[in-house]
Design a protein around this motif. Structure first.
Motif, PDB file in Angstrom:
ATOM      1  N   ILE A 326      41.608   4.210  52.188  1.00 28.67           N
ATOM      2  CA  ILE A 326      40.268   4.762  51.976  1.00 28.67           C
ATOM      3  C   ILE A 326      39.358   3.764  51.268  1.00 28.67           C
ATOM      4  CG2 ILE A 326      40.651   5.855  49.728  1.00 28.67           C
ATOM      5  CD1 ILE A 326      39.154   8.326  50.839  1.00 28.67           C
ATOM      6  N   GLY A 327      39.927   2.843  50.508  1.00 25.41           N
ATOM      7  CA  GLY A 327      39.124   1.841  49.826  1.00 25.41           C
ATOM      8  C   GLY A 327      38.405   0.903  50.780  1.00 25.41           C
ATOM      9  N   ASP A 328      38.926   0.752  52.001  1.00 29.42           N
ATOM     10  CA  ASP A 328      38.294  -0.139  52.967  1.00 29.42           C
ATOM     11  C   ASP A 328      36.910   0.347  53.382  1.00 29.42           C
ATOM     12  OD1 ASP A 328      40.514  -1.747  52.896  1.00 29.42           O
ATOM     13  OD2 ASP A 328      41.399  -0.949  54.740  1.00 29.42           O
ATOM     14  N   PRO A 338      44.982   6.940  46.229  1.00 31.70           N
ATOM     15  CA  PRO A 338      45.739   5.683  46.183  1.00 31.70           C
ATOM     16  C   PRO A 338      46.513   5.463  47.481  1.00 31.70           C
ATOM     17  CG  PRO A 338      46.010   6.932  44.154  1.00 31.70           C
ATOM     18  CD  PRO A 338      45.316   7.840  45.120  1.00 31.70           C
ATOM     19  N   HIS A 339      46.442   4.238  47.995  1.00 38.71           N
ATOM     20  CA  HIS A 339      47.011   3.958  49.308  1.00 38.71           C
ATOM     21  C   HIS A 339      48.519   4.175  49.352  1.00 38.71           C
ATOM     22  CE1 HIS A 339      47.028   2.528  53.348  1.00 38.71           C
ATOM     23  NE2 HIS A 339      47.671   1.398  53.076  1.00 38.71           N
ATOM     24  N   ASP A 340      49.209   3.872  48.257  1.00 34.78           N
ATOM     25  CA  ASP A 340      50.655   4.082  48.259  1.00 34.78           C
ATOM     26  C   ASP A 340      50.995   5.573  48.370  1.00 34.78           C
ATOM     27  OD1 ASP A 340      49.625   4.516  45.671  1.00 34.78           O
ATOM     28  OD2 ASP A 340      51.577   4.129  44.745  1.00 34.78           O
ATOM     29  N   LYS A 341      50.139   6.426  47.786  1.00 28.31           N
ATOM     30  CA  LYS A 341      50.372   7.871  47.860  1.00 28.31           C
ATOM     31  C   LYS A 341      50.090   8.395  49.272  1.00 28.31           C
ATOM     32  CE  LYS A 341      51.163   8.227  43.412  1.00 28.31           C
ATOM     33  NZ  LYS A 341      52.522   8.520  42.878  1.00 28.31           N
ATOM     34  N   THR A 342      49.004   7.929  49.874  1.00 29.35           N
ATOM     35  CA  THR A 342      48.671   8.421  51.216  1.00 29.35           C
ATOM     36  C   THR A 342      49.636   7.871  52.264  1.00 29.35           C
ATOM     37  OG1 THR A 342      47.029   6.649  51.531  1.00 29.35           O
ATOM     38  CG2 THR A 342      46.257   8.741  50.634  1.00 29.35           C
ATOM     39  N   GLY A 388      35.401  17.714  44.986  1.00 27.82           N
ATOM     40  CA  GLY A 388      36.834  17.592  44.754  1.00 27.82           C
ATOM     41  C   GLY A 388      37.610  17.959  45.996  1.00 27.82           C
ATOM     42  N   PHE A 389      38.916  17.919  45.904  1.00 29.36           N
ATOM     43  CA  PHE A 389      39.790  18.272  47.017  1.00 29.36           C
ATOM     44  C   PHE A 389      39.777  19.782  47.272  1.00 29.36           C
ATOM     45  CE2 PHE A 389      41.960  14.385  45.369  1.00 29.36           C
ATOM     46  CZ  PHE A 389      41.931  13.619  46.537  1.00 29.36           C
ATOM     47  N   PRO A 390      40.120  20.223  48.475  1.00 30.22           N
ATOM     48  CA  PRO A 390      40.311  21.646  48.717  1.00 30.22           C
ATOM     49  C   PRO A 390      41.376  22.236  47.798  1.00 30.22           C
ATOM     50  CG  PRO A 390      40.171  20.470  50.808  1.00 30.22           C
ATOM     51  CD  PRO A 390      40.226  19.435  49.723  1.00 30.22           C
ATOM     52  N   TYR A 391      42.414  21.445  47.496  1.00 29.43           N
ATOM     53  CA  TYR A 391      43.478  21.882  46.592  1.00 29.43           C
ATOM     54  C   TYR A 391      43.542  20.873  45.434  1.00 29.43           C
ATOM     55  CZ  TYR A 391      44.744  24.676  50.656  1.00 29.43           C
ATOM     56  OH  TYR A 391      44.721  25.553  51.717  1.00 29.43           O
ATOM     57  N   PRO A 392      42.691  21.045  44.427  1.00 23.69           N
ATOM     58  CA  PRO A 392      42.569  20.045  43.356  1.00 23.69           C
ATOM     59  C   PRO A 392      43.867  19.778  42.610  1.00 23.69           C
ATOM     60  CG  PRO A 392      40.769  21.640  43.270  1.00 23.69           C
ATOM     61  CD  PRO A 392      41.769  22.165  44.254  1.00 23.69           C
ATOM     62  N   ALA A 393      44.701  20.783  42.415  1.00 27.82           N
ATOM     63  CA  ALA A 393      45.910  20.591  41.620  1.00 27.82           C
ATOM     64  C   ALA A 393      46.931  19.692  42.320  1.00 27.82           C
ATOM     65  CB  ALA A 393      46.548  21.956  41.317  1.00 27.82           C
ATOM     66  N   SER A 394      46.849  19.596  43.653  1.00 27.22           N
ATOM     67  CA  SER A 394      47.853  18.842  44.396  1.00 27.22           C
ATOM     68  C   SER A 394      47.422  17.393  44.651  1.00 27.22           C
ATOM     69  CB  SER A 394      48.154  19.525  45.728  1.00 27.22           C
ATOM     70  OG  SER A 394      48.745  20.781  45.509  1.00 27.22           O
ATOM     71  N   GLY A 395      46.114  17.143  44.768  1.00 31.50           N
ATOM     72  CA  GLY A 395      45.660  15.795  45.066  1.00 31.50           C
ATOM     73  C   GLY A 395      46.304  15.262  46.334  1.00 31.50           C
ATOM     74  N   VAL A 396      46.680  13.963  46.314  1.00 29.28           N
ATOM     75  CA  VAL A 396      47.409  13.385  47.442  1.00 29.28           C
ATOM     76  C   VAL A 396      48.774  12.859  47.008  1.00 29.28           C
ATOM     77  CG1 VAL A 396      45.335  12.820  48.775  1.00 29.28           C
ATOM     78  CG2 VAL A 396      46.256  11.142  47.147  1.00 29.28           C
TER      79      VAL A 396
END
Length: 397
Positions: A326-328, A338-342, A388-396
């Protein structure tokens, strides 16, 4: 009149000319992973107004309205339910997002809580009455679509559920006004169930494929097949079509969208072939590996042509994928991913097996976030960043 020789799709001799104003959305395959990823994508597009009837003016000028949603495999599960619920969603009107969550998100997540078939369970499923694909269609009918047919889809936008015809080697399209293979011919106003169409579109080979149909020869409109040696409008091509996953032919769902519209949005949740240090020598497993290499190269070629067409301004739009960094995009206000998480989410297996609720939420969040970043960077900078995310507590992750 022109034919784009370096387009990401193949043009037939009769297909030439300028595409029309309008937006087409393409949803790739990828099992439950794709089903959930595209759910997040649709969530963000709904918020941005791109699923409504309003005209849009983007960075490249007039975009028009959403005209077509073209899907394959796992993308077809989400797309077809969206189409079935389209009229009651009334996207863009008050409380439409509440209805979207109730009528699309909740049922899709309910399906992701269940295993339709897991890799390795194929032998057990083969012992059930009917084929494995029949079993999949029954599950789709039970949990999502009921007895609805293609005639329950809306007239606008056009929902296209894509499969591959293993007999003709061409694309088989399921739609409300017709289903067809350009070589075999057209059946107008088909009464095929949505569950069967989606099961054919997601008939991942070799485990869930093929999907076999019985169609009366008289159901076809006369003289709608191909020309010369490509004319297959005759039994058994017409009466006993044998279909497989739409991704076998076009895993991005580009074919029917690209030839018609100027703005192309592509959401790719497809898998990626992994290096294999020790290659099997048995003919079956080695053949599967060879087919994986071919599939990987074809999909990579389509993507390169797609991006090149954006660069050369032959089409407007955006591409985003489950493996995108996503940073690109360098989009102001992009959600933290974070790319490692996605990339960990991208490695979710391509299957129709139960997914942990938190994993579901993270994949949905990721589709939502990367769609937002791509759209605001390359299509329309007017929408405000999401809070924010649809599910803020979970993030990615």
């Amino acid at each position: 009149m022109r034919i784009e020789l370096d387009a990401p799709v193949e043009y037939l001799g009769t297909e030439a000319g300028e595409p029309a104003e309008g937006i087409a959305l393409c949803l790739s395959g990828g099992g439950y992973r794709a089903m959930l990823f595209h759910l997040g994508v649709l969530w963000r597009l709904a918020e941005m107004g791109y699923l409504s009837e309003e005209n849009h003016t983007g960075l490249d000028g007039t975009l028009g309205t959403l005209e077509r949603i073209s899907s394959v495999s796992g993308g077809s599960i989400t797309s077809a339910l969206m189409g079935l619920r389209w009229q009651q969603l009334r996207i863009g009107r008050p409380d439409s997002l509440t209805r979207f969550v109730r009528d699309v998100v909740t049922p899709i997540r309910g399906l992701a809580d269940k295993t339709i078939i897991a890799i390795g369970s194929g032998l057990r499923t083969m012992l059930l009455p009917g084929s494995i694909n029949d079993h999949v269609a029954k599950k789709y009918r039970k949990h999502l679509f009921g007895d609805a047919t293609l005639q329950h889809l809306p007239d606008h936008p056009r929902f296209v559920i894509n499969a591959t015809n293993l007999q003709s080697g061409a694309l088989w399209r399921f739609m409300k006004p017709y289903m067809r293979d350009w070589k075999v011919g057209k059946v107008e106003n088909p009464k095929i169930s949505i569950a069967r169409a989606v099961a054919a579109s997601s008939a991942f080979p070799p485990f869930l494929s093929p999907a076999r149909f019985k169609i009366a020869a008289s159901a076809y409109k006369p003289n709608t097949g191909g020309d010369g040696p490509d004319d297959l409008q005759r039994p058994p091509f017409t009466t006993r079509p044998v279909l497989s996953d739409g991704g076998v032919y076009d895993n991005l769902g580009l074919e029917t969208a690209w030839k018609r519209y100027k703005t192309i949005l592509v959401s790719d949740a497809g898998g990626q072939m992994q290096p294999q240090q020790k290659v099997a020598t048995g003919w079956a497993r080695q053949s599967y590996r060879v087919l994986s290499v071919i599939d990987h190269q074809v999909r990579s070629l389509r993507k390169r042509h797609l991006i090149n067409s954006y660069i050369k301004k032959r089409r407007s739009g955006a591409f985003w994928g489950i493996r995108t960094d996503i940073g690109d995009y360098r989009t102001p206000g992009a959600l933290p991913c974070p790319h490692d998480k996605t990339m960990a989410l991208a490695r979710t297996p391509t299957d129709l097996a139960k997914k942990d609720p938190v994993l579901q939420e993270r994949i949905i969040n990721w589709g939502y976030a990367v769609c937002d970043a791509a759209m605001r960077r390359y299509v329309d900078s007017a929408p405000l960043p999401p809070p924010g995310f649809p599910y803020p507590a979970s993030g990615v992750g």
